[in-house]
Design a protein around this motif. Structure first.
Motif, PDB file in Angstrom:
ATOM      1  N   GLU A   1      60.772  28.224  13.720  1.00 43.72           N
ATOM      2  CA  GLU A   1      60.913  26.857  13.220  1.00 43.72           C
ATOM      3  C   GLU A   1      59.567  26.150  13.268  1.00 43.72           C
ATOM      4  O   GLU A   1      58.821  26.268  14.239  1.00 43.72           O
ATOM      5  N   GLY A   2      59.245  25.395  12.225  1.00 43.50           N
ATOM      6  CA  GLY A   2      58.040  24.576  12.217  1.00 43.50           C
ATOM      7  C   GLY A   2      58.234  23.334  13.074  1.00 43.50           C
ATOM      8  O   GLY A   2      59.370  22.945  13.380  1.00 43.50           O
ATOM      9  N   ILE A   3      57.148  22.692  13.438  1.00 45.28           N
ATOM     10  CA  ILE A   3      57.204  21.523  14.321  1.00 45.28           C
ATOM     11  C   ILE A   3      57.963  20.366  13.658  1.00 45.28           C
ATOM     12  O   ILE A   3      58.855  19.770  14.273  1.00 45.28           O
ATOM     13  N   ILE A   4      57.634  20.041  12.416  1.00 51.82           N
ATOM     14  CA  ILE A   4      58.324  18.939  11.716  1.00 51.82           C
ATOM     15  C   ILE A   4      59.779  19.321  11.446  1.00 51.82           C
ATOM     16  O   ILE A   4      60.681  18.481  11.567  1.00 51.82           O
ATOM     17  N   ASP A   5      60.021  20.580  11.111  1.00 52.38           N
ATOM     18  CA  ASP A   5      61.403  21.043  10.925  1.00 52.38           C
ATOM     19  C   ASP A   5      62.209  20.831  12.211  1.00 52.38           C
ATOM     20  O   ASP A   5      63.363  20.392  12.169  1.00 52.38           O
ATOM     21  N   ALA A   6      61.597  21.130  13.347  1.00 51.69           N
ATOM     22  CA  ALA A   6      62.267  20.941  14.637  1.00 51.69           C
ATOM     23  C   ALA A   6      62.530  19.461  14.900  1.00 51.69           C
ATOM     24  O   ALA A   6      63.604  19.087  15.380  1.00 51.69           O
ATOM     25  N   LEU A   7      61.559  18.614  14.576  1.00 47.69           N
ATOM     26  CA  LEU A   7      61.737  17.174  14.752  1.00 47.69           C
ATOM     27  C   LEU A   7      62.899  16.666  13.906  1.00 47.69           C
ATOM     28  O   LEU A   7      63.752  15.915  14.383  1.00 47.69           O
ATOM     29  N   GLN A   8      62.966  17.117  12.660  1.00 43.50           N
ATOM     30  CA  GLN A   8      64.057  16.689  11.781  1.00 43.50           C
ATOM     31  C   GLN A   8      65.405  17.245  12.264  1.00 43.50           C
ATOM     32  O   GLN A   8      66.420  16.548  12.224  1.00 43.50           O
ATOM     33  N   ARG A   9      65.426  18.486  12.737  1.00 42.05           N
ATOM     34  CA  ARG A   9      66.672  19.061  13.256  1.00 42.05           C
ATOM     35  C   ARG A   9      67.159  18.262  14.466  1.00 42.05           C
ATOM     36  O   ARG A   9      68.338  17.901  14.562  1.00 42.05           O
ATOM     37  N   GLU A  10      66.230  17.956  15.381  1.00 44.45           N
ATOM     38  CA  GLU A  10      66.594  17.162  16.559  1.00 44.45           C
ATOM     39  C   GLU A  10      67.112  15.786  16.141  1.00 44.45           C
ATOM     40  O   GLU A  10      68.079  15.284  16.712  1.00 44.45           O
ATOM     41  N   ALA A  11      66.480  15.166  15.146  1.00 47.18           N
ATOM     42  CA  ALA A  11      66.919  13.846  14.668  1.00 47.18           C
ATOM     43  C   ALA A  11      68.326  13.933  14.089  1.00 47.18           C
ATOM     44  O   ALA A  11      69.167  13.061  14.347  1.00 47.18           O
ATOM     45  N   LYS A  12      68.596  14.993  13.336  1.00 47.19           N
ATOM     46  CA  LYS A  12      69.946  15.160  12.771  1.00 47.19           C
ATOM     47  C   LYS A  12      70.979  15.379  13.871  1.00 47.19           C
ATOM     48  O   LYS A  12      72.070  14.816  13.837  1.00 47.19           O
ATOM     49  N   GLU A  13      70.628  16.218  14.856  1.00 48.89           N
ATOM     50  CA  GLU A  13      71.559  16.513  15.940  1.00 48.89           C
ATOM     51  C   GLU A  13      71.818  15.294  16.826  1.00 48.89           C
ATOM     52  O   GLU A  13      72.957  15.014  17.192  1.00 48.89           O
ATOM     53  N   GLU A  14      70.752  14.581  17.184  1.00 48.06           N
ATOM     54  CA  GLU A  14      70.873  13.501  18.160  1.00 48.06           C
ATOM     55  C   GLU A  14      71.102  12.130  17.522  1.00 48.06           C
ATOM     56  O   GLU A  14      71.865  11.325  18.037  1.00 48.06           O
TER      57      GLU A  14
END
Length: 139
Positions: free
Chosen positions: A46-59
């Motif tokens: 996972e890319g860093i921005i992809d991870a940030l967006q995934r975390e934002a969607k989850e949380e």
């Protein structure tokens, strides 16, 4: 150099600031309630921005916009939870795409509660993790 470290733990966090207030995540971690910036771990592949967006969607149940790099850990930080890991954390300023609504009233496993805190009144002692404390000084 710390010879007991055998892996990296890469983390990514959002600094969401509106009207001199910053969004803080109140989370239940290993039975303890901690205050930290929203975000979490980067998964393999996972890319860093992809991870940030995934975390934002989850949380936060939404994507972020206007994402700009703010800080990357530039010193050695051992993980609080696994002494064999070195933390590397990326912090990005970002904006919400919609009004934030908490899903729960108090944090439970994997579901934080979010609070807006005045940047001027937020103290290092309010935050749990050392890198977050440093980032608060830089804001």
């Amino acid at each position: 150099m710390n010879k007991s470290i055998d892996s990296f733990n890469i983390r990514v966090y959002a600094l969401i600031i509106e009207n001199d207030n910053i969004l803080i995540s109140k989370e239940l971690i290993k039975g303890e309630i901690v205050l930290k910036f929203p975000g979490g771990g980067v998964e393999h592949g996972e890319g860093i921005i992809d991870a940030l967006q995934r975390e934002a969607k989850e949380e936060l149940s939404q994507e972020l916009e206007e994402i700009t790099h703010f800080y990357t850990t530039d010193f050695f930080q051992q993980s609080t939870f696994d002494k064999s890991e070195q933390l590397i954390s990326f912090y990005y300023k970002a904006q919400l795409t919609q009004i934030l609504k908490n899903k729960v009233e108090k944090p439970i496993k994997d579901q934080p509660v979010f609070e807006w805190k005045s940047i001027n009144n937020l103290k290092n002692s309010d935050l749990h993790f050392p890198i977050d404390k440093l980032v608060l000084k830089k804001i």
